[in-house]
Scaffold this motif. Structure first.
Motif, PDB file in Angstrom:
ATOM      1  N   ASP A 218     -83.387  85.092   9.585  1.00  4.61           N
ATOM      2  CA  ASP A 218     -83.199  83.714   9.152  1.00  4.61           C
ATOM      3  C   ASP A 218     -82.103  83.125  10.014  1.00  4.61           C
ATOM      4  O   ASP A 218     -81.238  83.857  10.531  1.00  4.61           O
ATOM      5  CB  ASP A 218     -82.793  83.634   7.675  1.00  4.61           C
ATOM      6  CG  ASP A 218     -83.973  83.480   6.728  1.00  4.61           C
ATOM      7  OD1 ASP A 218     -85.036  82.999   7.181  1.00  4.61           O
ATOM      8  OD2 ASP A 218     -83.841  83.815   5.544  1.00  4.61           O
ATOM      9  N   ASP A 219     -82.112  81.810  10.168  1.00  4.64           N
ATOM     10  CA  ASP A 219     -81.051  81.118  10.890  1.00  4.64           C
ATOM     11  C   ASP A 219     -79.838  80.923   9.975  1.00  4.64           C
ATOM     12  O   ASP A 219     -79.954  81.036   8.737  1.00  4.64           O
ATOM     13  CB  ASP A 219     -81.561  79.765  11.384  1.00  4.64           C
ATOM     14  CG  ASP A 219     -82.379  79.882  12.662  1.00  4.64           C
ATOM     15  OD1 ASP A 219     -81.843  80.397  13.663  1.00  4.64           O
ATOM     16  OD2 ASP A 219     -83.548  79.443  12.669  1.00  4.64           O
ATOM     17  N   PRO A 220     -78.686  80.602  10.541  1.00  5.70           N
ATOM     18  CA  PRO A 220     -77.482  80.423   9.716  1.00  5.70           C
ATOM     19  C   PRO A 220     -77.602  79.348   8.652  1.00  5.70           C
ATOM     20  O   PRO A 220     -76.903  79.411   7.632  1.00  5.70           O
ATOM     21  CB  PRO A 220     -76.410  80.049  10.755  1.00  5.70           C
ATOM     22  CG  PRO A 220     -76.860  80.696  12.015  1.00  5.70           C
ATOM     23  CD  PRO A 220     -78.356  80.576  11.985  1.00  5.70           C
ATOM     24  N   PHE A 221     -78.499  78.360   8.874  1.00  4.12           N
ATOM     25  CA  PHE A 221     -78.632  77.269   7.905  1.00  4.12           C
ATOM     26  C   PHE A 221     -79.667  77.560   6.833  1.00  4.12           C
ATOM     27  O   PHE A 221     -79.863  76.752   5.923  1.00  4.12           O
ATOM     28  CB  PHE A 221     -78.990  75.959   8.628  1.00  4.12           C
ATOM     29  CG  PHE A 221     -80.138  76.081   9.582  1.00  4.12           C
ATOM     30  CD1 PHE A 221     -81.446  76.146   9.134  1.00  4.12           C
ATOM     31  CD2 PHE A 221     -79.909  76.151  10.947  1.00  4.12           C
ATOM     32  CE1 PHE A 221     -82.503  76.277  10.023  1.00  4.12           C
ATOM     33  CE2 PHE A 221     -80.950  76.275  11.848  1.00  4.12           C
ATOM     34  CZ  PHE A 221     -82.255  76.333  11.381  1.00  4.12           C
ATOM     35  N   ASP A 222     -80.364  78.689   6.883  1.00  6.04           N
ATOM     36  CA  ASP A 222     -81.367  78.994   5.871  1.00  6.04           C
ATOM     37  C   ASP A 222     -80.711  79.378   4.549  1.00  6.04           C
ATOM     38  O   ASP A 222     -79.578  79.869   4.499  1.00  6.04           O
ATOM     39  CB  ASP A 222     -82.284  80.117   6.356  1.00  6.04           C
ATOM     40  CG  ASP A 222     -83.327  79.612   7.348  1.00  6.04           C
ATOM     41  OD1 ASP A 222     -83.967  78.586   7.048  1.00  6.04           O
ATOM     42  OD2 ASP A 222     -83.497  80.226   8.418  1.00  6.04           O
ATOM     43  N   ILE A 223     -81.459  79.191   3.473  1.00  7.99           N
ATOM     44  CA  ILE A 223     -80.895  79.340   2.131  1.00  7.99           C
ATOM     45  C   ILE A 223     -80.378  80.746   1.861  1.00  7.99           C
ATOM     46  O   ILE A 223     -79.374  80.939   1.178  1.00  7.99           O
ATOM     47  CB  ILE A 223     -81.941  78.907   1.064  1.00  7.99           C
ATOM     48  CG1 ILE A 223     -81.300  78.869  -0.321  1.00  7.99           C
ATOM     49  CG2 ILE A 223     -83.172  79.824   1.092  1.00  7.99           C
ATOM     50  CD1 ILE A 223     -82.221  78.271  -1.375  1.00  7.99           C
ATOM     51  N   SER A 224     -81.032  81.748   2.414  1.00  7.29           N
ATOM     52  CA  SER A 224     -80.597  83.128   2.182  1.00  7.29           C
ATOM     53  C   SER A 224     -79.185  83.363   2.690  1.00  7.29           C
ATOM     54  O   SER A 224     -78.386  84.045   2.043  1.00  7.29           O
ATOM     55  CB  SER A 224     -81.560  84.102   2.877  1.00  7.29           C
ATOM     56  OG  SER A 224     -81.579  83.866   4.282  1.00  7.29           O
ATOM     57  N   VAL A 225     -78.865  82.802   3.847  1.00 10.82           N
ATOM     58  CA  VAL A 225     -77.555  83.006   4.467  1.00 10.82           C
ATOM     59  C   VAL A 225     -76.533  82.030   3.908  1.00 10.82           C
ATOM     60  O   VAL A 225     -75.435  82.414   3.497  1.00 10.82           O
ATOM     61  CB  VAL A 225     -77.656  82.847   6.005  1.00 10.82           C
ATOM     62  CG1 VAL A 225     -76.323  83.189   6.660  1.00 10.82           C
ATOM     63  CG2 VAL A 225     -78.769  83.714   6.576  1.00 10.82           C
ATOM     64  N   LEU A 226     -76.893  80.771   3.890  1.00  9.59           N
ATOM     65  CA  LEU A 226     -75.934  79.731   3.531  1.00  9.59           C
ATOM     66  C   LEU A 226     -75.619  79.704   2.047  1.00  9.59           C
ATOM     67  O   LEU A 226     -74.450  79.590   1.643  1.00  9.59           O
ATOM     68  CB  LEU A 226     -76.490  78.367   3.972  1.00  9.59           C
ATOM     69  CG  LEU A 226     -75.572  77.163   3.846  1.00  9.59           C
ATOM     70  CD1 LEU A 226     -74.322  77.342   4.687  1.00  9.59           C
ATOM     71  CD2 LEU A 226     -76.306  75.892   4.271  1.00  9.59           C
ATOM     72  N   SER A 227     -76.636  79.841   1.211  1.00 11.31           N
ATOM     73  CA  SER A 227     -76.426  79.707  -0.224  1.00 11.31           C
ATOM     74  C   SER A 227     -76.270  81.044  -0.940  1.00 11.31           C
ATOM     75  O   SER A 227     -75.379  81.206  -1.780  1.00 11.31           O
ATOM     76  CB  SER A 227     -77.586  78.924  -0.856  1.00 11.31           C
ATOM     77  OG  SER A 227     -77.661  77.630  -0.318  1.00 11.31           O
ATOM     78  N   GLU A 228     -77.130  82.020  -0.613  1.00 10.46           N
ATOM     79  CA  GLU A 228     -77.095  83.284  -1.352  1.00 10.46           C
ATOM     80  C   GLU A 228     -75.953  84.183  -0.887  1.00 10.46           C
ATOM     81  O   GLU A 228     -75.233  84.752  -1.700  1.00 10.46           O
ATOM     82  CB  GLU A 228     -78.438  84.001  -1.204  1.00 10.46           C
ATOM     83  CG  GLU A 228     -78.654  85.085  -2.238  1.00 10.46           C
ATOM     84  CD  GLU A 228     -78.733  84.514  -3.651  1.00 10.46           C
ATOM     85  OE1 GLU A 228     -78.259  85.200  -4.580  1.00 10.46           O
ATOM     86  OE2 GLU A 228     -79.268  83.398  -3.840  1.00 10.46           O
ATOM     87  N   LEU A 229     -75.782  84.308   0.429  1.00  8.83           N
ATOM     88  CA  LEU A 229     -74.673  85.113   0.956  1.00  8.83           C
ATOM     89  C   LEU A 229     -73.381  84.318   1.008  1.00  8.83           C
ATOM     90  O   LEU A 229     -72.304  84.899   1.144  1.00  8.83           O
ATOM     91  CB  LEU A 229     -75.038  85.627   2.353  1.00  8.83           C
ATOM     92  CG  LEU A 229     -74.091  86.629   3.007  1.00  8.83           C
ATOM     93  CD1 LEU A 229     -73.906  87.879   2.136  1.00  8.83           C
ATOM     94  CD2 LEU A 229     -74.571  87.012   4.401  1.00  8.83           C
ATOM     95  N   THR A 230     -73.467  82.997   0.835  1.00 10.46           N
ATOM     96  CA  THR A 230     -72.341  82.056   0.924  1.00 10.46           C
ATOM     97  C   THR A 230     -71.582  82.226   2.238  1.00 10.46           C
ATOM     98  O   THR A 230     -70.352  82.303   2.265  1.00 10.46           O
ATOM     99  CB  THR A 230     -71.378  82.168  -0.282  1.00 10.46           C
ATOM    100  OG1 THR A 230     -70.817  83.480  -0.347  1.00 10.46           O
ATOM    101  CG2 THR A 230     -72.103  81.866  -1.578  1.00 10.46           C
ATOM    102  N   ALA A 231     -72.335  82.303   3.334  1.00  8.32           N
ATOM    103  CA  ALA A 231     -71.762  82.375   4.673  1.00  8.32           C
ATOM    104  C   ALA A 231     -71.955  81.024   5.339  1.00  8.32           C
ATOM    105  O   ALA A 231     -73.081  80.622   5.618  1.00  8.32           O
ATOM    106  CB  ALA A 231     -72.433  83.481   5.486  1.00  8.32           C
ATOM    107  N   THR A 232     -70.863  80.328   5.599  1.00 12.01           N
ATOM    108  CA  THR A 232     -70.920  78.943   6.038  1.00 12.01           C
ATOM    109  C   THR A 232     -70.122  78.760   7.320  1.00 12.01           C
ATOM    110  O   THR A 232     -69.400  79.664   7.754  1.00 12.01           O
ATOM    111  CB  THR A 232     -70.361  78.022   4.934  1.00 12.01           C
ATOM    112  OG1 THR A 232     -70.334  76.672   5.404  1.00 12.01           O
ATOM    113  CG2 THR A 232     -68.940  78.426   4.561  1.00 12.01           C
TER     114      THR A 232
END
Length: 366
Positions: A218-232
């Motif tokens: 997934d890209d950094p802006f995808d929900i798995s990374v941005l919202s679930e892992l809270t990596a921003t």
């Protein structure tokens, strides 16, 4: 101050030539051209790719994925030492029951690091067991600073991006829980003791050094990374210290519910047209993706626990050697600069991913 060179690379199907049920299913057998000669050529090529990193010194910490066995990892590590003129690179590995038989592993310098715990491969059970989240706890010999490294390879998009998205969200949630386990105190301890007595330990946990390396599909802006892992890519939440705790059940609940923010260094190339770590165009208008990512905790960004990382020091390592078309001009549009996958018939090529790199520096303990 010492500098620690860090890299991650998806090695793309580094299988050995020993017959196995998984290898047969995936056609990585001598009968299908995956011979010992092909394996040797693949290892040699990957080693040459690693040797282009950090001006020929190579990384001191190298996360890898898509490698089949510990024996193959030992062979790869030995070849790295020989090519780089080093004798300090060793590895941590745990065999996983992944459906495709490929693992995540970590190669590290034994001169710089010593193990601080037993490496663990965490398996996420979806319909099928997915690739492991590999967790390694290390200690810097020079300073005693701790570093927890997660090497992860999330479920692929082979079923389609939207259809497979829930699988990556599930793995992201599991990884987030493992990160939380390092950055927060256990619930039983928080409930049992006055919070005022835990302030020092809560702050120490909140500022631990945690590093996530992986091909997240997934890209950094995808929900798995941005919202679930809270990596921003925002420092707003990252810079927040823990508030001074009260000593009521409400304060305990607020602490237990608090989500540690992580910083995703991999947003950096997203503003460059056509830039990415691999080429994927099956069901998306984006053809170059930034699936290979480096994500850090606040402790690393602010140097609170003996190590510091520059949040902008993320590089897609794409020397001409690794290009599919090496005749391109140096200033060719980035969408044309693609990683050259390995061809067992010719013994040429490397991986269908470019590696990514950064550096960590040692600092005084806070």
């Amino acid at each position: 101050m010492s500098i620690i060179n860090v890299a991650f690379w998806n090695l793309q199907n580094l299988f050995d030539a020993v017959p196995s049920e998984i290898a047969a299913d995936l056609e990585f057998t001598p009968e299908n051209g995956w011979t010992e000669a092909a394996v040797a050529a693949k290892i040699d090529a990957l080693v040459e790719g690693v040797a282009t990193m950090f001006y020929g010194r190579g990384p001191d910490l190298l996360g890898v994925c898509e490698i089949e066995t510990a024996g193959l990892l030992a062979r790869f590590t030995q070849a790295l030492n020989a090519r780089l003129g080093r004798d300090d690179l060793t590895f941590a590995h745990a065999e996983s029951p992944d459906l495709r038989g490929i693992d995540c592993s970590l190669i590290y310098s034994s001169d710089i690091f010593e193990p601080a715990g037993v490496p663990v491969g965490h398996i996420v059970f979806l319909r099928f067991r997915t690739r492991d989240i590999f967790e390694v706890s290390l200690r810097v010999r020079e300073t005693g600073a701790g570093l927890v490294v997660f090497v992860s390879h999330w479920p692929s998009r082979s079923r389609g991006t939207l259809q497979s998205q829930p699988y990556r969200i599930t793995v992201a949630s599991h990884l987030a829980r493992r990160v939380d386990a390092w950055l927060k105190l256990p619930r039983a301890r928080v409930v049992a003791a006055p919070l005022a007595d835990l302030t020092t330990d809560m702050d120490a946990a909140w500022n631990r050094n945690v590093l996530v390396l992986g091909d997240l599909n997934d890209d950094p802006f995808d929900i798995s990374v941005l919202s679930e892992l809270t990596a921003t890519n925002s420092l707003d939440k990252l810079e927040e210290d823990l508030p001074a705790p009260g000593d009521d059940m409400g304060a305990r609940e607020r602490y237990l519910r608090r989500t540690p923010a992580l910083y995703n260094m991999s947003w950096k190339p997203l503003g460059i047209p056509g830039e990415g770590t691999m080429f994927f165009s099956r069901d998306t208008v984006r053809t170059k993706q930034v699936f290979d990512q480096i994500i850090t905790s606040r402790g690393l960004v602010y140097g609170r626990s003996g190590l510091r990382i520059d949040p902008l020091d993320y590089t897609i390592h794409a020397p001409r050697l690794l290009w599919t078309n090496q005749a391109l001009a140096d200033d060719a549009p980035r969408h044309m600069v693609r990683p050259k996958r390995f061809d067992p018939e010719t013994g040429r090529g490397y991986s269908d991913h470019f590696p990514v790199t950064c550096q960590i520096v040692t600092v005084g303990m806070a």
